[in-house]
Scaffold this active site. Structure first.
Site, PDB file in Angstrom:
ATOM      1  N   GLU A  42       5.807  10.194 -84.659  1.00 13.87           N
ATOM      2  CA  GLU A  42       4.900  11.095 -85.364  1.00 13.87           C
ATOM      3  C   GLU A  42       4.610  10.549 -86.766  1.00 13.87           C
ATOM      4  O   GLU A  42       5.513  10.138 -87.480  1.00 13.87           O
ATOM      5  CB  GLU A  42       5.535  12.489 -85.461  1.00 13.87           C
ATOM      6  CG  GLU A  42       4.683  13.506 -86.200  1.00 13.87           C
ATOM      7  CD  GLU A  42       5.368  14.848 -86.366  1.00 13.87           C
ATOM      8  OE1 GLU A  42       4.656  15.856 -86.506  1.00 13.87           O
ATOM      9  OE2 GLU A  42       6.618  14.893 -86.361  1.00 13.87           O
ATOM     10  N   LYS A 107      -2.015  18.229 -82.851  1.00 16.30           N
ATOM     11  CA  LYS A 107      -0.794  19.039 -82.755  1.00 16.30           C
ATOM     12  C   LYS A 107      -1.123  20.529 -82.858  1.00 16.30           C
ATOM     13  O   LYS A 107      -1.768  20.982 -83.804  1.00 16.30           O
ATOM     14  CB  LYS A 107       0.163  18.624 -83.873  1.00 16.30           C
ATOM     15  CG  LYS A 107       1.525  19.308 -83.842  1.00 16.30           C
ATOM     16  CD  LYS A 107       2.390  18.767 -84.979  1.00 16.30           C
ATOM     17  CE  LYS A 107       3.778  19.387 -85.010  1.00 16.30           C
ATOM     18  NZ  LYS A 107       4.567  18.869 -86.149  1.00 16.30           N
ATOM     19  N   CYS A 141       6.284  16.603 -81.702  1.00 19.51           N
ATOM     20  CA  CYS A 141       7.436  17.182 -82.406  1.00 19.51           C
ATOM     21  C   CYS A 141       7.677  18.677 -82.119  1.00 19.51           C
ATOM     22  O   CYS A 141       8.246  19.029 -81.099  1.00 19.51           O
ATOM     23  CB  CYS A 141       7.267  16.932 -83.908  1.00 19.51           C
ATOM     24  SG  CYS A 141       8.832  16.977 -84.844  1.00 19.51           S
TER      25      CYS A 141
END
Length: 254
Positions: A42, A107, A141
């Site tokens: 990330e 995300k 994540c």
């Protein structure tokens, strides 16, 4: 007919806010490596940073670098970066193919504990990429903590999670990766960075690939975590244990 995917993930110590240094580091690590897919953490070019105005790509500089590297390595490359688009910032996961074609996922679950939701705009689209016969769900994540969003509706074979997941919560990272593999009868490759970031958060070696039974199938060599995924093996396992068909139906708004 054998249908496999060789993945090599780079879990390196990201240099804080220094794109050039991180590009050079990745190029150095990959110099003699071959794979079908290279996976990067990330925000691999800057570290997980909330100073979006300072670090975000504004002219596709990281995407252009990824295209060049994918072409040179004759492989797909995947990882997330901070980008600015239409006056908004996104934590964007790129999947760049060897021919320069690319897809991306923004995300969705922003880490409010760090203020990510105050800086970045959440994604609205669940993204599955098709590559070499594998259907690949892209995740970043904090998405790992939300299983309904990643629920397998018989539409993917592999989940890629790229992360900056610190040592203080590493047990959750490892446990949830394994859980996502088992509950979705899918391969799950979780790549975390290592080292210490600009906020003095520590990241231990904690990158793994799990098979559908929750077994670790990856190996570690220096800064490379490798795994070879066998799609036929996965399909045979699903046929033997057809658990997915007994799952609940969810109405999900995204």
């Amino acid at each position: 007919m054998k249908n496999t995917l060789n993945i090599k993930a780079i879990n390196f110590n990201i240099k804080w806010k220094d794109k050039t240094a991180n590009f050079l580091k990745i190029e150095s690590i990959l110099k003699h490596e071959t794979a079908d897919l290279f996976l990067l953490p990330e925000m691999f070019s800057t570290g997980f940073c909330m100073d979006a105005e300072e670090i975000a790509d504004k002219n596709n500089e990281t995407l252009n670098w990824l295209k060049k590297l994918a072409n040179e390595k004759k492989a797909a490359i995947c990882g997330s970066v901070s980008i600015q688009e239409n006056e908004q910032y996104f934590n964007r996961m790129y999947f760049v193919k060897p021919d320069g074609e690319f897809e991306f996922y923004d995300k969705r679950h922003l880490f409010s504990y760090s203020g990510e939701d105050k800086v970045y705009t959440k994604g609205e689209i669940r993204k599955i990429v098709n590559f070499k016969g594998f259907r690949i769900l892209l995740q970043v994540c904090y998405d790992l903590r939300f299983p309904v969003f990643a629920r397998n509706r018989n539409d993917f074979d592999l989940i890629l999670y790229v992360a900056n997941w610190p040592e203080s919560r590493i047990s959750a990272w490892e446990t949830l990766l394994k859980a996502r593999a088992i509950e979705n009868q899918s391969f799950v490759f979780g790549l975390n960075r290592i080292g210490t970031d600009g906020k003095n958060l520590v990241y231990p070696e904690s990158s793994y690939c799990f098979d559908a039974e929750g077994k670790v199938i990856s190996t570690l060599s220096s800064e490379i975590v490798s795994a070879e995924l066998d799609l036929n093996q996965l399909q045979n396992f699903r046929e033997k244990f057809p658990f997915l068909k007994d799952g609940d139906d969810f109405e999900i708004n995204f």
